[in-house]
Design an enzyme around this catalytic site. Structure first.
Site, PDB file in Angstrom:
ATOM      1  N   LYS A   1       0.700  -0.934   0.420  1.00 36.58           N
ATOM      2  CA  LYS A   1       0.070  -0.091   0.274  1.00 36.58           C
ATOM      3  C   LYS A   1       0.848   1.240   0.432  1.00 36.58           C
ATOM      4  O   LYS A   1       0.446   2.001  -0.588  1.00 36.58           O
ATOM      5  CB  LYS A   1      -1.169   0.027   1.703  1.00 36.58           C
ATOM      6  CG  LYS A   1      -1.571   1.416   1.417  1.00 36.58           C
ATOM      7  CD  LYS A   1      -2.837   0.680   2.464  1.00 36.58           C
ATOM      8  CE  LYS A   1      -1.964   1.437   4.043  1.00 36.58           C
ATOM      9  NZ  LYS A   1      -1.377   3.079   4.464  1.00 36.58           N
ATOM     10  N   ASN A   2       1.678   0.874   0.676  1.00 35.72           N
ATOM     11  CA  ASN A   2       2.714   2.765   0.832  1.00 35.72           C
ATOM     12  C   ASN A   2       3.442   3.278   0.476  1.00 35.72           C
ATOM     13  O   ASN A   2       4.496   3.702  -0.082  1.00 35.72           O
ATOM     14  CB  ASN A   2       3.447   3.159   2.621  1.00 35.72           C
ATOM     15  CG  ASN A   2       2.698   2.437   3.462  1.00 35.72           C
ATOM     16  OD1 ASN A   2       1.098   2.605   3.306  1.00 35.72           O
ATOM     17  ND2 ASN A   2       2.534   2.612   4.853  1.00 35.72           N
TER      18      ASN A   2
ATOM     19  N   ARG B   1      -5.309  10.595   4.587  1.00 40.92           N
ATOM     20  CA  ARG B   1      -4.724  11.644   4.332  1.00 40.92           C
ATOM     21  C   ARG B   1      -2.907  11.222   3.356  1.00 40.92           C
ATOM     22  O   ARG B   1      -2.266  12.170   3.035  1.00 40.92           O
ATOM     23  CB  ARG B   1      -3.801  11.910   6.084  1.00 40.92           C
ATOM     24  CG  ARG B   1      -3.234  10.871   6.382  1.00 40.92           C
ATOM     25  CD  ARG B   1      -2.728  11.398   8.341  1.00 40.92           C
ATOM     26  NE  ARG B   1      -1.576  12.474   7.986  1.00 40.92           N
ATOM     27  CZ  ARG B   1      -1.670  13.424   8.759  1.00 40.92           C
ATOM     28  NH1 ARG B   1      -2.950  13.521   9.037  1.00 40.92           N
ATOM     29  NH2 ARG B   1      -0.977  14.478   8.586  1.00 40.92           N
TER      30      ARG B   1
ATOM     31  N   CYS C   1      -6.630  13.117  14.051  1.00 43.03           N
ATOM     32  CA  CYS C   1      -6.693  12.145  14.564  1.00 43.03           C
ATOM     33  C   CYS C   1      -6.714  10.976  13.494  1.00 43.03           C
ATOM     34  O   CYS C   1      -6.339  11.064  13.120  1.00 43.03           O
ATOM     35  CB  CYS C   1      -7.956  12.447  15.053  1.00 43.03           C
ATOM     36  SG  CYS C   1      -8.502  13.078  16.562  1.00 43.03           S
TER      37      CYS C   1
ATOM     38  N   ARG D   1      -0.022  14.633  13.476  1.00 43.39           N
ATOM     39  CA  ARG D   1       0.480  14.519  12.477  1.00 43.39           C
ATOM     40  C   ARG D   1       0.416  15.364  12.158  1.00 43.39           C
ATOM     41  O   ARG D   1      -0.341  15.702  10.775  1.00 43.39           O
ATOM     42  CB  ARG D   1      -0.827  13.516  12.690  1.00 43.39           C
ATOM     43  CG  ARG D   1      -0.694  11.291  12.575  1.00 43.39           C
ATOM     44  CD  ARG D   1      -1.064  11.267  11.950  1.00 43.39           C
ATOM     45  NE  ARG D   1       0.100  10.120  10.605  1.00 43.39           N
ATOM     46  CZ  ARG D   1      -0.430   9.574  10.227  1.00 43.39           C
ATOM     47  NH1 ARG D   1      -1.291   8.572  10.433  1.00 43.39           N
ATOM     48  NH2 ARG D   1       0.837   9.184   9.181  1.00 43.39           N
TER      49      ARG D   1
ATOM     50  N   ASP E   1       3.921   0.451  12.140  1.00 36.46           N
ATOM     51  CA  ASP E   1       2.861   0.064  12.062  1.00 36.46           C
ATOM     52  C   ASP E   1       2.592  -0.969  12.292  1.00 36.46           C
ATOM     53  O   ASP E   1       1.559  -1.799  11.700  1.00 36.46           O
ATOM     54  CB  ASP E   1       2.632   0.019  10.190  1.00 36.46           C
ATOM     55  CG  ASP E   1       2.656   1.658   9.245  1.00 36.46           C
ATOM     56  OD1 ASP E   1       2.199   2.065  10.406  1.00 36.46           O
ATOM     57  OD2 ASP E   1       2.681   1.620   8.339  1.00 36.46           O
TER      58      ASP E   1
ATOM     59  N   ARG F   1      -8.782  -1.005   4.639  1.00 38.29           N
ATOM     60  CA  ARG F   1      -8.266   0.255   2.573  1.00 38.29           C
ATOM     61  C   ARG F   1      -6.573  -0.702   3.640  1.00 38.29           C
ATOM     62  O   ARG F   1      -5.817   0.334   2.759  1.00 38.29           O
ATOM     63  CB  ARG F   1      -7.630   1.135   4.944  1.00 38.29           C
ATOM     64  CG  ARG F   1      -8.578   2.359   4.581  1.00 38.29           C
ATOM     65  CD  ARG F   1      -8.799   3.338   5.227  1.00 38.29           C
ATOM     66  NE  ARG F   1      -6.949   3.956   5.204  1.00 38.29           N
ATOM     67  CZ  ARG F   1      -5.977   4.199   5.966  1.00 38.29           C
ATOM     68  NH1 ARG F   1      -6.344   4.313   6.995  1.00 38.29           N
ATOM     69  NH2 ARG F   1      -4.765   4.513   5.242  1.00 38.29           N
TER      70      ARG F   1
HETATM   71  C1  UD1 Z   1       3.740   6.749   6.697  1.00 39.29           C
HETATM   72  C2  UD1 Z   1       3.040   5.666   6.469  1.00 39.29           C
HETATM   73  C3  UD1 Z   1       3.172   5.725   7.536  1.00 39.29           C
HETATM   74  C4  UD1 Z   1       3.742   4.564   9.092  1.00 39.29           C
HETATM   75  C5  UD1 Z   1       4.065   6.484   8.612  1.00 39.29           C
HETATM   76  C6  UD1 Z   1       5.268   5.326  10.018  1.00 39.29           C
HETATM   77  C7  UD1 Z   1       2.157   6.546   3.760  1.00 39.29           C
HETATM   78  C8  UD1 Z   1       1.519   6.624   3.101  1.00 39.29           C
HETATM   79  N1  UD1 Z   1       2.196   6.474   5.528  1.00 39.29           N
HETATM   80  O1  UD1 Z   1       2.983   8.304   7.034  1.00 39.29           O
HETATM   81  O2  UD1 Z   1       1.726   3.873   7.086  1.00 39.29           O
HETATM   82  O3  UD1 Z   1       2.749   4.244   9.739  1.00 39.29           O
HETATM   83  O4  UD1 Z   1       5.003   6.494   7.437  1.00 39.29           O
HETATM   84  O5  UD1 Z   1       6.410   5.025   9.882  1.00 39.29           O
HETATM   85  O6  UD1 Z   1       3.880   6.055   3.718  1.00 39.29           O
HETATM   86  N2  UD1 Z   1       5.953  15.059  11.263  1.00 39.29           N
HETATM   87  C9  UD1 Z   1       6.089  15.780  12.097  1.00 39.29           C
HETATM   88  N3  UD1 Z   1       6.120  17.047  10.538  1.00 39.29           N
HETATM   89  C10 UD1 Z   1       5.001  16.053   9.316  1.00 39.29           C
HETATM   90  C11 UD1 Z   1       5.445  15.627   8.806  1.00 39.29           C
HETATM   91  C12 UD1 Z   1       5.684  14.234   9.890  1.00 39.29           C
HETATM   92  O7  UD1 Z   1       6.073  16.437  12.948  1.00 39.29           O
HETATM   93  O8  UD1 Z   1       5.124  17.633   8.827  1.00 39.29           O
HETATM   94  C13 UD1 Z   1       6.240  13.582  12.564  1.00 39.29           C
HETATM   95  C14 UD1 Z   1       5.228  12.776  12.766  1.00 39.29           C
HETATM   96  O9  UD1 Z   1       4.187  12.973  13.773  1.00 39.29           O
HETATM   97  C15 UD1 Z   1       5.733  11.401  12.873  1.00 39.29           C
HETATM   98  C16 UD1 Z   1       6.729  11.469  12.591  1.00 39.29           C
HETATM   99  O10 UD1 Z   1       6.847  12.847  12.098  1.00 39.29           O
HETATM  100  O11 UD1 Z   1       6.171  11.521  14.646  1.00 39.29           O
HETATM  101  C17 UD1 Z   1       7.234   9.904  10.950  1.00 39.29           C
HETATM  102  O12 UD1 Z   1       5.284  10.476  10.714  1.00 39.29           O
HETATM  103  P1  UD1 Z   1       5.966  10.040   9.102  1.00 39.29           P
HETATM  104  O13 UD1 Z   1       6.790   9.374   8.691  1.00 39.29           O
HETATM  105  O14 UD1 Z   1       5.338  11.910   8.428  1.00 39.29           O
HETATM  106  O15 UD1 Z   1       4.303   9.486   8.693  1.00 39.29           O
HETATM  107  P2  UD1 Z   1       3.435   9.156   7.496  1.00 39.29           P
HETATM  108  O16 UD1 Z   1       4.252  10.181   6.167  1.00 39.29           O
HETATM  109  O17 UD1 Z   1       2.723  10.577   7.909  1.00 39.29           O
END
Ligand code: UD1
Length: 436
Positions: free
Chosen positions: A23-24, A93, A117, A122, A308, A400
C-alpha cells in the site's frame, strides 16, 4: 449496510499466504504519475480501499484509469486539475502526496489540509516548509493548503527534524522538476521511499543516496513515464502482520512473495521472542517455540521496528511469559487498541508512550472495534488466538490496507466470515478522522 468479521478463535493455522503489493509503495507511485503526462503501467498492485481512493483522486484531476488483467494503467495526458478535495483527503491522509508533484509541474496546487486524529497530531509542517524552501508560497485558507510557484521550483537544502516518509516522498517528487540541485537531509530510508526513487529514475530523474538519509536530486525540466511496467514491491507490513500468527495461534505458515530484507528488524525481534523463521528466496517460513519470551520494543523509522507493526506485536506479547515493554516513539496516541485488547482479557498498562504487557494470558473472544488500520489488524490476530467467538467492527479501516484478509486466513484454516448488518458510522472523538 456495514460489515463485521466473525472469528472463532483457538485453532492453529497452517499453510501458505501470498503477500500483496505494498500500500505505502503504490500510493506515492500513483502520485508520481502527475509529474509527467503519459501512460504508466503497474503490476502486483493491491486491491485496497486506499488505492481506490488515490485512483479516485487521480481521475478527479483528469487522469484515465484502466485495469487490464494484472496491469493497472494510469494515463495522465489530460490530468490538469490541481485540487485535492476534502472529501478524498479526509478518507486518506496520503492524498497529500499529490501536493509536491502538482506544485512542481503546474506551479500551483490546492490540497485539503489533513486532520490529526486518530493516532496523534500528525502535522504536515515538514511538507509545507520543504516546499517553501524550494521556492513555493504556501497559504492555509479555509482548510486548504494553497501552494504557488508560477516561475517553477528551485533546488535547495532541506533538513527534517525527524525522518518523515511522506514528506520525503513529496519533496523528492517536487525536487525532480526543480531547477538545480536539492539535498534532503535526515530523509526517510523506508523501502517504499527507495521504490519511489527508482521509479523517478526510470522517468529520467537523477537521484543519489537512495536508501540513505541524505538524498541529492538534480532537477530536470521534464520527465517521462517509465518504459517498462513497474512491479509494486511486497507489503512488508502485511507480511509482518501474518508473521506473528504462529506465535499467537500456533501452527506454521509460509509467506510467499515477500522481500525478507525489508523485514530484518521484525524478523530479528520475533526470533528473540521464540519464533523460528527461515528465509528462502522470496519466501518466509515461520513457526513458534512455546513459551514465548518477552521483549522490549521501541518503534522507530526504518530500519527500526515499524510503528505499523506495533499493535500486532502487542498481541503476540500477550502470549509471552513475563513483562514486555512497547514504546511508541512516532505517534503519541497510537494505543487505542490497548483498550480493546483489555476487553479481550489482555493485561496491559499504559505509561505515557509505553505499554506494559503482562503475559501469558488466554485471550477471550469479544465484540471489538478499532479506529485505525493497524489496530484493526491487531484485533483480527487477537481474535484468531482467543477462546470463543469475536466480532470485529470498523472494517472500513482494515480494508484500507489488507487485501482479501478473510480469504487469505481461511486458506490457513481460520474460522473467519464477513457479515453485514444495518448500522451507522461511529463518530467518537476520532471516529471519522483520516488514517495512516
Ligand atoms: C507513513 C506511512 C504510515 C507509517 C508512517 C511511519 C504512508 C502512506 N504512510 O506515514 O503507514 O505509519 O509513515 O512509518 O507511507 N511529522 C511531523 N511533521 C510532518 C510530518 C511528520 O512532525 O510534516 C512527524 C510525525 O508526527 C511522526 C513522524 O514525523 O511523529 C513520522 O511520521 P511520517 O513518517 O511523516 O508518517 P507518514 O508519512 O504520515
Amino acid at each position: 449496510m456495514r460489515e463485521y468479521l466473525e472469528i472463532e478463535g483457538g485453532y492453529p493455522l497452517k499453510g501458505e499466504i501470498p503477500i500483496s503489493g505494498a500500500k505505502n509503495a503504490v500510493l506515492p507511485a500513483l502520485a508520481a504519475t502527475l509529474l509527467a503526462p503519459g501512460t504508466y503501467r503497474f503490476t502486483n498492485w493491491p486491491r485496497l480501499l486506499d488505492l481506490y481512493t488515490m485512483l479516485e483522486l487521480l481521475s478527479h484531476l483528469g487522469a484515465r484509469i484502466e485495469s487490464r488483467g494484472p496491469v493497472l494503467e494510469v494515463d495522465t495526458v489530460s490530468a490538469e486539475g490541481v485540487e485535492a478535495p476534502y472529501e478524498l483527503v479526509r478518507r486518506m491522509r496520503a492524498s497529500i502526496l499529490v501536493l509536491g508533484p502538482l506544485t512542481a509541474r503546474f506551479g500551483r496546487a490546492r490540497v485539503a489540509l489533513p486532520g490529526g486524529c486518530p493516532i496523534g497530531k500528525r502535522p504536515v509542517d515538514f511538507h509545507l516548509r520543504g516546499l517553501e524552501r524550494l521556492g513555493a508560497r504556501i497559504e492555509i485558507r479555509h482548510g486548504y493548503i494553497l501552494a504557488r510557484a508560477e516561475d517553477g521550483l528551485s533546488g535547495a537544502e532541506i533538513v527534517f527534524d525527524v525522518p518523515s516518509v511522506t514528506a520525503t516522498e513529496n519533496l523528492l517528487m517536487a525536487a525532480t522538476l526543480a531547477r538545480g540541485k536539492t539535498e534532503i537531509r535526515n530523509a526517510a530510508r523506508e523501502p517504499e521511499v527507495v521504490f519511489l526513487g527508482e521509479m523517478l529514475r526510470a522517468m529520467g530523474a537523477r537521484i543519489e543516496g537512495l536508501g540513505t538519509d541524505h538524498l541529492v536530486i538534480y532537477g530536470r525540466s521534464e520527465l517521462e513515464p517509465p518504459r517498462e511496467p513497474l512491479r509494486i514491491i511486497p507489503d512488508r507490513i502485511e507480511a509482518g502482520t501474518y508473521l506473528m500468527l504462529p506465535g499467537i495461534t500456533g501452527g506454521e505458515i509460509t509467506l510467499a512473495g515477500v522481500e525478507p530484507a525489508h523485514l530484518e528488524t521484525p524478523i530479528l525481534r520475533l526470533k528473540e521472542a521464540g519464533l523460528e523463521i527461515e528465509a528462502e528466496g522470496d519466501r518466509l517460513y515461520a513457526r513458534a517455540r512455546r513459551p514465548l519470551s518477552p521483549l522490549k520494543i521501541v518503534t522507530a523509522p526504518y530500519p527500526g521496528f515499524p510503528t505499523d507493526l506495533q499493535a500486532q506485536i502487542m498481541v503476540l506479547l500477550t502470549q509471552a511469559e513475563g513483562l514486555s515493554l512497547i514504546t511508541e516513539s512516532l505517534f503519541e496516541e497510537r494505543f487505542h487498541h490497548v483498550f480493546e485488547l483489555r476487553r479481550m482479557g489482555a493485561e496491559i498498562e499504559l505509561d505515557e508512550r509505553t505499554a506494559i504487557v503482562r503475559g501469558p494470558v488466554r485471550l477471550q473472544g469479544a465484540e471489538v472495534e478499532a479506529n485505525d488500520l493497524r489496530a484493526s489488524a491487531c484485533l483480527v490476530l487477537a481474535a484468531l488466538g482467543a477462546e470463543g467467538v469475536s466480532r470485529i467492527y470498523g472494517l472500513e479501516h482494515l480494508d484500507r490496507g489488507y487485501e482479501k484478509i478473510e480469504a487469505k486466513l481461511s486458506a490457513l484454516g481460520a474460522k473467519i466470515v464477513r457479515k453485514s448488518y444495518e448500522g451507522h458510522q461511529a463518530f467518537g472523538p476520532c471516529g471519522a478522522g483520516p488514517r495512516d
